[in-house]
Design a protein around this motif. Structure first.
Motif: not given
Length: 195
Positions: A16-20, A23-24, A27, A97, A119, A127-128
């Motif tokens: 799960i890449e940060g800001e992907s 990821h969105e 959240h 998750t 992480h 963030a990944d």
């Protein structure tokens, strides 16, 4: 991304890449879980009300034989499966998750933590997250304050002593304890095939 696409993503163990988009989605879904848990933990709830809220949290029917003593915490909810006759004591934290499955007849001691995300070790990619499921077999007993890390399976009939940190699989019908947890003996019993 929808729920099924996200579950397919994490159940395959993909990053799960940060800001992907994943990821969105994670959240956003956590906000729904937090709303449900605020309702669950914010006041007295009857056992039927607790199960109804857990059904909303998980998106699947929670059996009448399941007992959960609030407060209970989960940051996602939709990748959590509770078998028949499961008992979860107060103050447990499930980071589901990456997927948590609790088998029929299992007991989870108060204050236990089950985690399913790691992480990235690279500070530039911290963030990944790497998902890895936790599988609790049938008729397992986790003592108070047990921590189970991502990717661990605890076999049917196993017992994990209070305060243990479980970093690798625990075979069926054994007792594990310590930090990190290690098998210290057999239970002397074979887990029954049903509750």
């Amino acid at each position: 991304m929808d729920l099924q696409e996200f579950l397919d993503h994490v159940d395959s163990g993909r990053l799960i890449e940060g800001e992907s988009a994943a990821h969105e989605f994670m959240h956003a879904a956590s906000q729904e879980a937090l709303r449900t848990l605020a309702e669950l933990n914010g006041a007295y709830r009857s056992p039927d009300e607790v199960r109804a809220l857990l059904s909303r949290l998980t998106g699947r029917n929670v059996a009448e034989s399941v007992t959960v003593f609030p407060p209970f915490y989960s940051e996602f909810g939709k990748n959590l499966t509770l078998g028949e006759g499961v008992f979860i004591n107060m103050g447990c934290r499930f980071q589901d998750t990456g997927g948590i499955s609790v088998g029929d007849g299992s007991l989870i001691g108060h204050g236990s933590t089950l985690t399913t995300l790691n992480h990235s070790m690279d500070p530039a990619r911290r963030a990944d997250m790497v998902p890895a499921p936790v599988v609790i077999g049938r008729n397992v007993w986790l003592g108070a304050g047990v921590t189970v890390v991502p990717g661990v399976t605890i076999g049917d009939g196993a017992i994990v002593g209070a305060g243990a940190v479980v970093t690798k699989d625990v075979p069926a019908d054994t007792v594990a304890a310590g930090v990190p947890a290690r098998v210290i003996r057999s239970t002397g019993f074979t887990a029954p095939s049903s509750v």
